[in-house]
Design a protein around this motif. Structure first.
Motif, PDB file in Angstrom:
ATOM      1  N   ILE A  25       0.759  -0.937   0.098  1.00  0.00           N
ATOM      2  CA  ILE A  25      -0.288   0.083   0.003  1.00  0.00           C
ATOM      3  C   ILE A  25       1.285   1.100   0.244  1.00  0.00           C
ATOM      4  O   ILE A  25       0.342   2.501  -0.501  1.00  0.00           O
ATOM      5  CB  ILE A  25      -0.911  -0.094   1.101  1.00  0.00           C
ATOM      6  CG1 ILE A  25      -1.925   1.405   1.373  1.00  0.00           C
ATOM      7  CG2 ILE A  25      -0.347   0.212   2.302  1.00  0.00           C
ATOM      8  CD1 ILE A  25      -3.087   0.370   0.405  1.00  0.00           C
ATOM      9  N   TRP A  26       1.949   1.287   0.461  1.00  0.00           N
ATOM     10  CA  TRP A  26       2.476   2.472   0.349  1.00  0.00           C
ATOM     11  C   TRP A  26       3.403   2.715  -0.930  1.00  0.00           C
ATOM     12  O   TRP A  26       3.789   3.799  -1.395  1.00  0.00           O
ATOM     13  CB  TRP A  26       4.263   1.881   1.355  1.00  0.00           C
ATOM     14  CG  TRP A  26       3.857   1.719   3.026  1.00  0.00           C
ATOM     15  CD1 TRP A  26       3.227   0.129   3.477  1.00  0.00           C
ATOM     16  CD2 TRP A  26       2.858   2.272   4.210  1.00  0.00           C
ATOM     17  NE1 TRP A  26       2.550  -0.100   4.689  1.00  0.00           N
ATOM     18  CE2 TRP A  26       2.591   1.638   4.860  1.00  0.00           C
ATOM     19  CE3 TRP A  26       2.165   3.441   4.017  1.00  0.00           C
ATOM     20  CZ2 TRP A  26       1.673   1.801   6.016  1.00  0.00           C
ATOM     21  CZ3 TRP A  26       1.902   4.090   5.082  1.00  0.00           C
ATOM     22  CH2 TRP A  26       1.408   3.490   6.298  1.00  0.00           C
ATOM     23  N   LEU A 153      -1.398   8.862   7.473  1.00  0.00           N
ATOM     24  CA  LEU A 153      -1.894   7.907   7.214  1.00  0.00           C
ATOM     25  C   LEU A 153      -0.404   6.921   7.621  1.00  0.00           C
ATOM     26  O   LEU A 153       0.139   6.570   6.687  1.00  0.00           O
ATOM     27  CB  LEU A 153      -3.255   6.978   7.062  1.00  0.00           C
ATOM     28  CG  LEU A 153      -4.223   7.683   6.995  1.00  0.00           C
ATOM     29  CD1 LEU A 153      -4.650   7.169   5.773  1.00  0.00           C
ATOM     30  CD2 LEU A 153      -5.346   8.353   8.367  1.00  0.00           C
ATOM     31  N   ASP A 154       0.107   6.165   9.197  1.00  0.00           N
ATOM     32  CA  ASP A 154       0.750   5.356   9.345  1.00  0.00           C
ATOM     33  C   ASP A 154       0.026   3.934   9.308  1.00  0.00           C
ATOM     34  O   ASP A 154       1.219   3.228   9.704  1.00  0.00           O
ATOM     35  CB  ASP A 154       1.387   5.795  10.500  1.00  0.00           C
ATOM     36  CG  ASP A 154       0.903   6.025  11.999  1.00  0.00           C
ATOM     37  OD1 ASP A 154      -0.581   5.733  11.579  1.00  0.00           O
ATOM     38  OD2 ASP A 154       1.157   6.541  13.022  1.00  0.00           O
ATOM     39  N   SER A 155      -1.231   3.889   8.614  1.00  0.00           N
ATOM     40  CA  SER A 155      -1.816   2.381   9.305  1.00  0.00           C
ATOM     41  C   SER A 155      -1.982   2.606   7.868  1.00  0.00           C
ATOM     42  O   SER A 155      -2.773   2.973   6.777  1.00  0.00           O
ATOM     43  CB  SER A 155      -2.636   2.401  10.101  1.00  0.00           C
ATOM     44  OG  SER A 155      -3.611   1.603   9.382  1.00  0.00           O
ATOM     45  N   GLY A 156      -1.534   0.899   7.275  1.00  0.00           N
ATOM     46  CA  GLY A 156      -1.209   0.550   5.385  1.00  0.00           C
ATOM     47  C   GLY A 156      -3.149  -0.058   5.679  1.00  0.00           C
ATOM     48  O   GLY A 156      -3.946  -0.159   4.473  1.00  0.00           O
ATOM     49  N   LEU A 157      -3.225   0.056   6.982  1.00  0.00           N
ATOM     50  CA  LEU A 157      -4.393  -0.833   7.060  1.00  0.00           C
ATOM     51  C   LEU A 157      -5.764   0.346   6.947  1.00  0.00           C
ATOM     52  O   LEU A 157      -7.139   1.102   6.138  1.00  0.00           O
ATOM     53  CB  LEU A 157      -5.528  -1.577   8.215  1.00  0.00           C
ATOM     54  CG  LEU A 157      -7.082  -1.891   7.989  1.00  0.00           C
ATOM     55  CD1 LEU A 157      -7.147  -2.853   7.279  1.00  0.00           C
ATOM     56  CD2 LEU A 157      -7.517  -2.696   9.831  1.00  0.00           C
ATOM     57  N   ILE A 208      -9.867   8.774   9.926  1.00  0.00           N
ATOM     58  CA  ILE A 208      -9.734   8.058   8.947  1.00  0.00           C
ATOM     59  C   ILE A 208     -10.380  10.026   7.848  1.00  0.00           C
ATOM     60  O   ILE A 208     -11.368  10.402   8.813  1.00  0.00           O
ATOM     61  CB  ILE A 208     -10.339   7.290   8.175  1.00  0.00           C
ATOM     62  CG1 ILE A 208      -9.914   6.294   9.182  1.00  0.00           C
ATOM     63  CG2 ILE A 208     -11.064   7.136   6.915  1.00  0.00           C
ATOM     64  CD1 ILE A 208      -8.299   4.906   8.542  1.00  0.00           C
ATOM     65  N   PRO A 209      -9.513   9.949   6.835  1.00  0.00           N
ATOM     66  CA  PRO A 209     -10.495  11.127   5.833  1.00  0.00           C
ATOM     67  C   PRO A 209     -11.551  10.990   5.961  1.00  0.00           C
ATOM     68  O   PRO A 209     -11.777  10.543   5.138  1.00  0.00           O
ATOM     69  CB  PRO A 209      -8.687  11.893   4.909  1.00  0.00           C
ATOM     70  CG  PRO A 209      -7.544  10.875   5.280  1.00  0.00           C
ATOM     71  CD  PRO A 209      -8.455   9.805   6.591  1.00  0.00           C
TER      72      PRO A 209
END
Length: 235
Positions: A25-26, A153-157, A208-209
């Motif tokens: 995702i990154w 966001l630092d979470s891939g999920l 979450i935006p």
């Protein structure tokens, strides 16, 4: 390094890793950046091509990454994964079966130059999109804007949840999906109970935006349902 398989009985998608593993995702930040460049040119009425050239520094800055040597090394690894990850699709209709295979990008090229001190730096990157992605962008205009804070966001999920909400919620005030189906859409390999725990943390953090999430249990202890809502629609 393990392949991922999605199969709903009609469509099968298999994603196989390359030598450096599956694209993540990154790594997708690179695709988002390239798509944004092409889309901007389309909206300006300019001619576009499968191949895009840009400064590596600009990509790192826009996606909120560092610009030190380590960041450039990670960027190079990401290009490897995007090119070498193999996606195979099988679609059945009537008495026909269609199989296709492609990588996330067709080709990549890094242009280096020497500084006055003799050090080599990554000056520019050229990426050629595959036909499938280029067609979706240019001819079918399947483009969704994303909130710039997505890159923080630092979470891939969390990033994947935002993408799913952005695609499915649209102009609806609310969108619901069962917990197990959401897990399949995300592609997680974790047991459902652990996925639920991870999701509850994201719901609790509420970062979450654009969207707010909640989890409700169906009547008589039925399957849990995840609810997506626009933030502005909250009372």
């Amino acid at each position: 390094m393990e392949p991922l398989v999605y199969d709903d009985g009609k469509i099968q998608i298999t994603i196989e890793p390359g030598p450096k593993g599956l694209a993540t995702i990154w790594d997708k930040d690179i695709l988002l950046y390239v798509v944004s460049l092409i889309n901007e040119r389309i909206e300006r009425g300019m001619t576009v091509d499968h191949t895009v050239r840009f400064a590596a520094h600009d990509l790192l800055r826009v996606t909120g990454r560092g610009t030190g040597k380590r960041s450039y090394d990670l960027l190079l690894d990401a290009l490897h994964r995007l090119r070498s990850t193999n996606i195979m699709t099988t679609i059945e209709s009537a008495d026909e079966r269609d199989r296709r295979g492609f990588g996330w990008i067709e080709t990549w090229r890094v242009v280096e130059r020497k500084t006055s001190t003799g050090r080599k730096i990554m000056a520019a990157i050229e990426i050629t999109l595959n036909d499938w992605m280029f067609r979706a962008l240019v001819k079918e205009r399947r483009v969704l804007t994303i909130n710039p804070t997505y890159f923080s966001l630092d979470s891939g999920l969390g990033r994947r949840i935002y993408e799913i909400g952005r695609k499915h919620l649209g102009n609806q005030e609310i969108w619901k999906i069962s917990l197990d189906k959401l897990a399949k859409k995300i592609g997680t390999t974790r047991e459902l109970r652990f996925f639920k725990r991870d999701l509850l943390k994201i719901i609790g953090d509420d970062v979450i935006p654009d969207y707010q999430l909640s989890l409700e249990v169906g009547p008589r202890g039925g399957r849990p349902v995840v609810i997506f809502e626009h933030r502005e629609s909250q009372s």
